[in-house]
Design a protein around this motif. Structure first.
Motif, mmCIF file in Angstrom:
data_model
loop_
_atom_site.group_PDB
_atom_site.id
_atom_site.type_symbol
_atom_site.label_atom_id
_atom_site.label_comp_id
_atom_site.label_asym_id
_atom_site.label_seq_id
_atom_site.Cartn_x
_atom_site.Cartn_y
_atom_site.Cartn_z
ATOM 1 N N MET A 55 62.424 92.841 51.734
ATOM 2 C CA MET A 55 63.402 93.745 52.253
ATOM 3 C C MET A 55 62.669 94.835 53.030
ATOM 4 S SD MET A 55 66.126 96.164 50.158
ATOM 5 C CE MET A 55 66.261 94.964 48.907
ATOM 6 N N GLY A 56 63.234 95.221 54.152
ATOM 7 C CA GLY A 56 62.617 96.222 54.992
ATOM 8 C C GLY A 56 62.789 97.634 54.446
ATOM 9 N N ALA A 57 62.010 98.554 54.990
ATOM 10 C CA ALA A 57 62.041 99.949 54.541
ATOM 11 C C ALA A 57 63.407 100.583 54.770
ATOM 12 C CB ALA A 57 60.956 100.746 55.252
ATOM 13 N N ALA A 58 64.055 100.252 55.884
ATOM 14 C CA ALA A 58 65.373 100.826 56.170
ATOM 15 C C ALA A 58 66.400 100.367 55.142
ATOM 16 C CB ALA A 58 65.823 100.445 57.578
ATOM 17 N N ALA A 59 66.359 99.099 54.781
ATOM 18 C CA ALA A 59 67.295 98.581 53.775
ATOM 19 C C ALA A 59 67.016 99.196 52.411
ATOM 20 C CB ALA A 59 67.195 97.057 53.709
ATOM 21 N N ARG A 60 65.745 99.330 52.052
ATOM 22 C CA ARG A 60 65.384 99.962 50.769
ATOM 23 C C ARG A 60 65.873 101.402 50.719
ATOM 24 N NH1 ARG A 60 60.714 96.852 51.029
ATOM 25 N NH2 ARG A 60 59.559 98.474 52.116
ATOM 26 N N SER A 61 65.690 102.110 51.822
ATOM 27 C CA SER A 61 66.120 103.501 51.894
ATOM 28 C C SER A 61 67.639 103.600 51.767
ATOM 29 C CB SER A 61 65.659 104.124 53.214
ATOM 30 O OG SER A 61 66.122 105.441 53.325
ATOM 31 N N LEU A 62 68.357 102.722 52.437
ATOM 32 C CA LEU A 62 69.819 102.711 52.351
ATOM 33 C C LEU A 62 70.279 102.432 50.926
ATOM 34 C CD1 LEU A 62 72.602 102.783 53.719
ATOM 35 C CD2 LEU A 62 72.337 100.330 54.140
ATOM 36 N N LEU A 63 69.682 101.432 50.292
ATOM 37 C CA LEU A 63 70.035 101.117 48.903
ATOM 38 C C LEU A 63 69.711 102.271 47.969
ATOM 39 C CD1 LEU A 63 68.982 97.384 48.478
ATOM 40 C CD2 LEU A 63 71.281 98.338 48.332
ATOM 41 N N SER A 64 68.579 102.911 48.184
ATOM 42 C CA SER A 64 68.186 104.031 47.350
ATOM 43 C C SER A 64 69.193 105.172 47.467
ATOM 44 C CB SER A 64 66.795 104.518 47.746
ATOM 45 O OG SER A 64 66.446 105.665 46.994
ATOM 46 N N ARG A 65 69.578 105.492 48.686
ATOM 47 C CA ARG A 65 70.559 106.571 48.880
ATOM 48 C C ARG A 65 71.909 106.201 48.285
ATOM 49 N NH1 ARG A 65 68.638 106.480 54.266
ATOM 50 N NH2 ARG A 65 70.684 105.763 54.905
ATOM 51 N N ALA A 66 72.333 104.951 48.445
ATOM 52 C CA ALA A 66 73.611 104.518 47.890
ATOM 53 C C ALA A 66 73.588 104.591 46.365
ATOM 54 C CB ALA A 66 73.932 103.089 48.348
ATOM 55 N N ALA A 67 72.502 104.142 45.758
ATOM 56 C CA ALA A 67 72.394 104.197 44.295
ATOM 57 C C ALA A 67 72.382 105.640 43.814
ATOM 58 C CB ALA A 67 71.137 103.471 43.827
ATOM 59 N N HIS A 68 71.710 106.511 44.545
ATOM 60 C CA HIS A 68 71.675 107.923 44.170
ATOM 61 C C HIS A 68 73.088 108.519 44.228
ATOM 62 C CE1 HIS A 68 70.167 111.954 43.619
ATOM 63 N NE2 HIS A 68 70.943 112.324 44.623
ATOM 64 N N GLN A 69 73.819 108.213 45.281
ATOM 65 C CA GLN A 69 75.192 108.716 45.405
ATOM 66 C C GLN A 69 76.071 108.169 44.285
ATOM 67 O OE1 GLN A 69 74.758 111.402 47.300
ATOM 68 N NE2 GLN A 69 76.756 110.977 48.165
ATOM 69 N N LEU A 70 75.950 106.890 43.991
ATOM 70 C CA LEU A 70 76.721 106.307 42.885
ATOM 71 C C LEU A 70 76.324 106.947 41.560
ATOM 72 C CD1 LEU A 70 76.834 102.513 43.765
ATOM 73 C CD2 LEU A 70 78.784 104.053 43.556
ATOM 74 N N GLY A 71 75.054 107.277 41.433
ATOM 75 C CA GLY A 71 74.575 107.903 40.207
ATOM 76 C C GLY A 71 75.223 109.242 39.939
ATOM 77 N N THR A 72 75.555 109.954 40.998
ATOM 78 C CA THR A 72 76.206 111.256 40.807
ATOM 79 C C THR A 72 77.615 111.104 40.265
ATOM 80 O OG1 THR A 72 77.025 111.375 43.083
ATOM 81 C CG2 THR A 72 74.839 112.327 42.651
ATOM 82 N N SER A 73 78.186 109.929 40.407
ATOM 83 C CA SER A 73 79.519 109.684 39.852
ATOM 84 C C SER A 73 79.487 108.483 38.903
ATOM 85 C CB SER A 73 80.538 109.464 40.975
ATOM 86 O OG SER A 73 80.140 108.388 41.792
ATOM 87 N N ALA A 74 78.373 108.321 38.205
ATOM 88 C CA ALA A 74 78.195 107.182 37.303
ATOM 89 C C ALA A 74 79.260 107.148 36.215
ATOM 90 C CB ALA A 74 76.802 107.201 36.679
ATOM 91 N N ASP A 75 79.680 108.321 35.728
ATOM 92 C CA ASP A 75 80.704 108.341 34.678
ATOM 93 C C ASP A 75 81.993 107.678 35.156
ATOM 94 O OD1 ASP A 75 79.007 109.586 32.900
ATOM 95 O OD2 ASP A 75 79.794 111.595 33.294
ATOM 96 N N ALA A 76 82.371 107.935 36.399
ATOM 97 C CA ALA A 76 83.582 107.320 36.947
ATOM 98 C C ALA A 76 83.393 105.809 37.098
ATOM 99 C CB ALA A 76 83.944 107.949 38.282
ATOM 100 N N LEU A 77 82.213 105.391 37.551
ATOM 101 C CA LEU A 77 81.918 103.964 37.695
ATOM 102 C C LEU A 77 81.952 103.273 36.334
ATOM 103 C CD1 LEU A 77 81.056 101.563 39.433
ATOM 104 C CD2 LEU A 77 78.689 102.362 39.220
ATOM 105 N N ILE A 78 81.346 103.904 35.338
ATOM 106 C CA ILE A 78 81.340 103.357 33.973
ATOM 107 C C ILE A 78 82.766 103.243 33.453
ATOM 108 C CG2 ILE A 78 80.693 103.899 31.586
ATOM 109 C CD1 ILE A 78 78.085 105.145 32.881
ATOM 110 N N SER A 79 83.556 104.273 33.684
ATOM 111 C CA SER A 79 84.955 104.264 33.253
ATOM 112 C C SER A 79 85.739 103.144 33.935
ATOM 113 C CB SER A 79 85.588 105.621 33.559
ATOM 114 O OG SER A 79 86.937 105.631 33.200
ATOM 115 N N ASP A 80 85.504 102.952 35.225
ATOM 116 C CA ASP A 80 86.197 101.888 35.955
ATOM 117 C C ASP A 80 85.839 100.507 35.416
ATOM 118 O OD1 ASP A 80 87.412 103.795 37.554
ATOM 119 O OD2 ASP A 80 86.098 103.447 39.281
ATOM 120 N N VAL A 81 84.555 100.295 35.162
ATOM 121 C CA VAL A 81 84.124 98.994 34.621
ATOM 122 C C VAL A 81 84.730 98.773 33.237
ATOM 123 C CG1 VAL A 81 82.127 97.668 33.797
ATOM 124 C CG2 VAL A 81 82.007 98.879 35.980
ATOM 125 N N ALA A 82 84.702 99.805 32.403
ATOM 126 C CA ALA A 82 85.281 99.688 31.064
ATOM 127 C C ALA A 82 86.774 99.385 31.142
ATOM 128 C CB ALA A 82 85.037 100.965 30.267
#
Length: 83
Positions: free
Chosen positions: A1-28
Motif C-alpha cells: 500500500m502506498g504512503a498516500a493510502a496509509r495516510s488516508l487510512l490513518s486519518r480515517a481511523a483516527h477520526q473514527l476513534g474520536t467517536s468509537a463509543d458511537a461505533l461500538i454502540s451501533d455494532v452492538a
C-alpha cells in the motif's frame, strides 16, 4: 500500500476513534437485532459488549498506526475457546 493510502487510512481511523463509543454502540445494536440470544444471559451479554469494544478499539489503533493485522494480539477475552 502506498504512503498516500496509509495516510488516508490513518486519518480515517483516527477520526473514527474520536467517536468509537458511537461505533461500538451501533455494532452492538445491530448484533442485538441480528443475534438477540447473545443478550439473553447476563454473562454472555457482558462478554459480548466487552469483545465488541476491544475488537473495534484494536482495529482502529492498528489501522491508525499502520500495524499489520497479523501483528495485533487479539483481545484477551477472544482467546477463550468454547468446549
Amino acid at each position: 500500500m502506498g504512503a498516500a493510502a496509509r495516510s488516508l487510512l490513518s486519518r480515517a481511523a483516527h477520526q473514527l476513534g474520536t467517536s468509537a463509543d458511537a461505533l461500538i454502540s451501533d455494532v452492538a445494536q445491530v448484533l442485538r437485532e441480528q443475534v438477540p440470544e447473545l443478550w439473553e444471559d447476563p454473562d454472555i451479554a457482558r462478554m459480548t459488549s466487552e469483545n465488541i469494544a476491544e475488537h473495534i478499539a484494536g482495529a482502529l489503533v492498528g489501522i491508525e498506526y499502520g500495524i499489520e493485522p497479523d501483528k495485533i494480539e487479539p483481545p484477551e477475552g477472544s482467546r477463550r475457546c468454547p468446549g
